[in-house]
Design a protein around this motif. Structure first.
Motif, PDB file in Angstrom:
ATOM      1  N   MET A   1       0.818  -1.181   0.000  1.00 39.79           N
ATOM      2  CA  MET A   1       0.000   0.000   0.000  1.00 39.79           C
ATOM      3  C   MET A   1       0.873   1.260   0.000  1.00 39.79           C
ATOM      4  O   MET A   1       0.528   2.231  -0.652  1.00 39.79           O
ATOM      5  N   ARG A   2       1.934   1.155   0.750  1.00 43.75           N
ATOM      6  CA  ARG A   2       2.836   2.282   0.815  1.00 43.75           C
ATOM      7  C   ARG A   2       3.480   2.535  -0.545  1.00 43.75           C
ATOM      8  O   ARG A   2       3.658   3.676  -0.948  1.00 43.75           O
ATOM      9  N   LEU A   3       3.842   1.526  -1.227  1.00 39.99           N
ATOM     10  CA  LEU A   3       4.443   1.638  -2.552  1.00 39.99           C
ATOM     11  C   LEU A   3       3.463   2.268  -3.537  1.00 39.99           C
ATOM     12  O   LEU A   3       3.833   3.108  -4.353  1.00 39.99           O
ATOM     13  N   VAL A   4       2.227   1.905  -3.453  1.00 46.28           N
ATOM     14  CA  VAL A   4       1.190   2.470  -4.316  1.00 46.28           C
ATOM     15  C   VAL A   4       1.016   3.960  -4.017  1.00 46.28           C
ATOM     16  O   VAL A   4       0.866   4.782  -4.927  1.00 46.28           O
ATOM     17  N   SER A   5       1.054   4.348  -2.754  1.00 46.37           N
ATOM     18  CA  SER A   5       0.915   5.766  -2.371  1.00 46.37           C
ATOM     19  C   SER A   5       2.080   6.593  -2.897  1.00 46.37           C
ATOM     20  O   SER A   5       1.899   7.704  -3.406  1.00 46.37           O
ATOM     21  N   VAL A   6       3.283   6.071  -2.800  1.00 46.18           N
ATOM     22  CA  VAL A   6       4.458   6.783  -3.284  1.00 46.18           C
ATOM     23  C   VAL A   6       4.393   6.939  -4.805  1.00 46.18           C
ATOM     24  O   VAL A   6       4.660   8.019  -5.354  1.00 46.18           O
ATOM     25  N   ILE A   7       4.021   5.897  -5.500  1.00 45.95           N
ATOM     26  CA  ILE A   7       3.893   5.965  -6.962  1.00 45.95           C
ATOM     27  C   ILE A   7       2.792   6.971  -7.334  1.00 45.95           C
ATOM     28  O   ILE A   7       2.953   7.770  -8.260  1.00 45.95           O
ATOM     29  N   PHE A   8       1.689   6.925  -6.608  1.00 45.42           N
ATOM     30  CA  PHE A   8       0.583   7.851  -6.874  1.00 45.42           C
ATOM     31  C   PHE A   8       1.029   9.303  -6.661  1.00 45.42           C
ATOM     32  O   PHE A   8       0.737  10.181  -7.467  1.00 45.42           O
ATOM     33  N   LEU A   9       1.764   9.583  -5.594  1.00 38.28           N
ATOM     34  CA  LEU A   9       2.254  10.927  -5.326  1.00 38.28           C
ATOM     35  C   LEU A   9       3.266  11.357  -6.386  1.00 38.28           C
ATOM     36  O   LEU A   9       3.289  12.513  -6.811  1.00 38.28           O
ATOM     37  N   MET A  10       4.121  10.462  -6.849  1.00 37.04           N
ATOM     38  CA  MET A  10       5.094  10.792  -7.905  1.00 37.04           C
ATOM     39  C   MET A  10       4.380  11.144  -9.212  1.00 37.04           C
ATOM     40  O   MET A  10       4.782  12.064  -9.926  1.00 37.04           O
ATOM     41  N   ILE A  11       3.317  10.433  -9.511  1.00 39.41           N
ATOM     42  CA  ILE A  11       2.541  10.715 -10.730  1.00 39.41           C
ATOM     43  C   ILE A  11       1.886  12.085 -10.618  1.00 39.41           C
ATOM     44  O   ILE A  11       1.899  12.882 -11.560  1.00 39.41           O
ATOM     45  N   ILE A  12       1.341  12.390  -9.449  1.00 43.49           N
ATOM     46  CA  ILE A  12       0.676  13.681  -9.243  1.00 43.49           C
ATOM     47  C   ILE A  12       1.684  14.818  -9.377  1.00 43.49           C
ATOM     48  O   ILE A  12       1.453  15.805 -10.081  1.00 43.49           O
ATOM     49  N   PHE A  13       2.840  14.744  -8.724  1.00 44.14           N
ATOM     50  CA  PHE A  13       3.846  15.810  -8.772  1.00 44.14           C
ATOM     51  C   PHE A  13       4.471  15.956 -10.153  1.00 44.14           C
ATOM     52  O   PHE A  13       4.777  17.057 -10.591  1.00 44.14           O
ATOM     53  N   SER A  14       4.648  14.870 -10.824  1.00 42.96           N
ATOM     54  CA  SER A  14       5.270  14.959 -12.158  1.00 42.96           C
ATOM     55  C   SER A  14       4.296  15.508 -13.194  1.00 42.96           C
ATOM     56  O   SER A  14       4.704  16.081 -14.196  1.00 42.96           O
ATOM     57  N   SER A  15       3.026  15.367 -12.962  1.00 41.92           N
ATOM     58  CA  SER A  15       2.046  15.888 -13.924  1.00 41.92           C
ATOM     59  C   SER A  15       1.702  17.348 -13.673  1.00 41.92           C
ATOM     60  O   SER A  15       1.009  17.975 -14.452  1.00 41.92           O
ATOM     61  N   CYS A  16       2.163  17.956 -12.595  1.00 45.91           N
ATOM     62  CA  CYS A  16       1.864  19.352 -12.258  1.00 45.91           C
ATOM     63  C   CYS A  16       2.952  20.277 -12.770  1.00 45.91           C
ATOM     64  O   CYS A  16       3.482  21.109 -12.043  1.00 45.91           O
ATOM     65  N   GLY A  17       3.307  20.176 -13.994  1.00 42.26           N
ATOM     66  CA  GLY A  17       4.338  21.037 -14.590  1.00 42.26           C
ATOM     67  C   GLY A  17       3.809  22.404 -14.965  1.00 42.26           C
ATOM     68  O   GLY A  17       4.563  23.317 -15.262  1.00 42.26           O
ATOM     69  N   GLY A  18       2.532  22.611 -14.965  1.00 42.06           N
ATOM     70  CA  GLY A  18       1.943  23.891 -15.341  1.00 42.06           C
ATOM     71  C   GLY A  18       1.788  23.983 -16.853  1.00 42.06           C
ATOM     72  O   GLY A  18       2.323  23.174 -17.617  1.00 42.06           O
ATOM     73  N   PRO A  19       1.058  24.981 -17.318  1.00 40.23           N
ATOM     74  CA  PRO A  19       0.849  25.111 -18.767  1.00 40.23           C
ATOM     75  C   PRO A  19       2.121  25.588 -19.459  1.00 40.23           C
ATOM     76  O   PRO A  19       2.872  26.395 -18.932  1.00 40.23           O
ATOM     77  N   LYS A  20       2.352  25.056 -20.609  1.00 41.50           N
ATOM     78  CA  LYS A  20       3.502  25.472 -21.395  1.00 41.50           C
ATOM     79  C   LYS A  20       3.062  26.595 -22.332  1.00 41.50           C
ATOM     80  O   LYS A  20       2.008  26.506 -22.952  1.00 41.50           O
ATOM     81  N   PRO A  21       3.863  27.673 -22.420  1.00 43.37           N
ATOM     82  CA  PRO A  21       3.469  28.788 -23.298  1.00 43.37           C
ATOM     83  C   PRO A  21       3.496  28.355 -24.764  1.00 43.37           C
ATOM     84  O   PRO A  21       4.352  27.573 -25.180  1.00 43.37           O
ATOM     85  N   ARG A  22       2.532  28.897 -25.503  1.00 47.90           N
ATOM     86  CA  ARG A  22       2.484  28.599 -26.940  1.00 47.90           C
ATOM     87  C   ARG A  22       3.392  29.556 -27.676  1.00 47.90           C
ATOM     88  O   ARG A  22       3.537  30.703 -27.299  1.00 47.90           O
ATOM     89  N   LYS A  23       3.972  29.090 -28.723  1.00 49.90           N
ATOM     90  CA  LYS A  23       4.817  29.932 -29.562  1.00 49.90           C
ATOM     91  C   LYS A  23       3.922  30.692 -30.530  1.00 49.90           C
ATOM     92  O   LYS A  23       2.906  30.160 -30.988  1.00 49.90           O
ATOM     93  N   PRO A  24       4.291  31.946 -30.854  1.00 48.90           N
ATOM     94  CA  PRO A  24       3.450  32.718 -31.777  1.00 48.90           C
ATOM     95  C   PRO A  24       3.441  32.097 -33.177  1.00 48.90           C
ATOM     96  O   PRO A  24       4.434  31.516 -33.620  1.00 48.90           O
ATOM     97  N   VAL A  25       2.301  32.215 -33.825  1.00 51.56           N
ATOM     98  CA  VAL A  25       2.164  31.697 -35.178  1.00 51.56           C
ATOM     99  C   VAL A  25       2.963  32.566 -36.137  1.00 51.56           C
ATOM    100  O   VAL A  25       3.621  32.073 -37.040  1.00 51.56           O
ATOM    101  N   GLN A  26       2.909  33.899 -35.934  1.00 50.70           N
ATOM    102  CA  GLN A  26       3.666  34.831 -36.754  1.00 50.70           C
ATOM    103  C   GLN A  26       4.545  35.674 -35.841  1.00 50.70           C
ATOM    104  O   GLN A  26       4.153  36.012 -34.734  1.00 50.70           O
ATOM    105  N   THR A  27       5.693  36.026 -36.350  1.00 47.47           N
ATOM    106  CA  THR A  27       6.549  36.931 -35.592  1.00 47.47           C
ATOM    107  C   THR A  27       6.671  38.232 -36.351  1.00 47.47           C
ATOM    108  O   THR A  27       6.743  38.240 -37.576  1.00 47.47           O
ATOM    109  N   LYS A  28       6.664  39.324 -35.614  1.00 47.11           N
ATOM    110  CA  LYS A  28       6.800  40.645 -36.217  1.00 47.11           C
ATOM    111  C   LYS A  28       8.270  41.010 -36.239  1.00 47.11           C
ATOM    112  O   LYS A  28       8.921  41.052 -35.206  1.00 47.11           O
ATOM    113  N   SER A  29       8.764  41.308 -37.403  1.00 44.18           N
ATOM    114  CA  SER A  29      10.188  41.632 -37.507  1.00 44.18           C
ATOM    115  C   SER A  29      10.439  43.126 -37.425  1.00 44.18           C
ATOM    116  O   SER A  29      11.558  43.550 -37.228  1.00 44.18           O
ATOM    117  N   GLY A  30       9.414  43.932 -37.602  1.00 44.19           N
ATOM    118  CA  GLY A  30       9.606  45.383 -37.595  1.00 44.19           C
ATOM    119  C   GLY A  30      10.106  45.909 -38.927  1.00 44.19           C
ATOM    120  O   GLY A  30      10.413  47.089 -39.058  1.00 44.19           O
TER     121      GLY A  30
END
Length: 177
Positions: A1-30
């Motif tokens: 049971m303890r092993l399952v809890s540790v694996i479950f917590l590792m999955i939860i923490f590893s999946s909480c990376g936050g949203p990744k920013p999207r790259k712009p479709v077009q870039t303005k060069s000026g």
């Protein structure tokens, strides 16, 4: 049971990376703005060259360069006063508008006598600056590059796009405020 809890917590923490920013479709060069600035600088250089040629050919008159970028020479000077118009003064004057080749666009008769509250009413930039340089009963001819005249738009009537202008201005009266 303890092993399952540790694996479950590792999955939860590893999946909480936050949203990744999207790259712009077009870039303005000026590049559009850079090209526009280069065009404007070239246009100003060409117009200044034309104005300098006029000044060189008109060697009998002494031309002065204003801080705003126009060139002018006096036709009538008033040595009896030192007062030039300030903000909120009422100035009564007349002027004409010509091309640099002396073709009349608007005559003094077409425009009439103008009553202008300094810096409070709409005139083209070069004329606003020119009025502040002259004393009462003085008359001068100004050469304006298009950037100080009506610029890219013209006056939507007789003055075309990017047209440098020549104007003779006579100050008839200055009412101090």
């Amino acid at each position: 049971m303890r092993l399952v809890s540790v694996i479950f917590l590792m999955i939860i923490f590893s999946s909480c990376g936050g949203p990744k920013p999207r790259k712009p479709v077009q870039t303005k060069s000026g590049s559009f703005f850079k090209a526009s600035i280069e065009r404007s600088q070239k246009l100003l250089e060409d117009e200044e060259g034309k104005i300098q040629n006029i000044i060189k050919l008109d060697s009998l008159k002494h031309y002065s360069h204003s801080a705003s970028g126009s060139w002018y020479h006096y036709l009538a000077v008033n040595d009896t006063t030192e007062y030039t118009p300030k903000t909120d003064d009422l100035v009564v004057f007349n002027y004409d508008i010509l091309t640099l080749n002396n073709d009349t666009i608007y005559s003094k008769k077409d425009i009439g006598v103008v009553t202008y509250k300094v810096d409070k009413q709409e005139l083209f930039q070069g004329l606003r600056d020119a009025v502040k340089l002259l004393k009462v009963h003085e008359r001068a001819t100004f050469l304006f590059p298009s950037s100080l005249a009506f610029g890219y738009h013209g006056d939507e009537n007789k003055i075309g796009s990017n047209t440098p202008l020549k104007s003779t201005i006579t100050i008839l009266q200055i009412e101090k405020q």
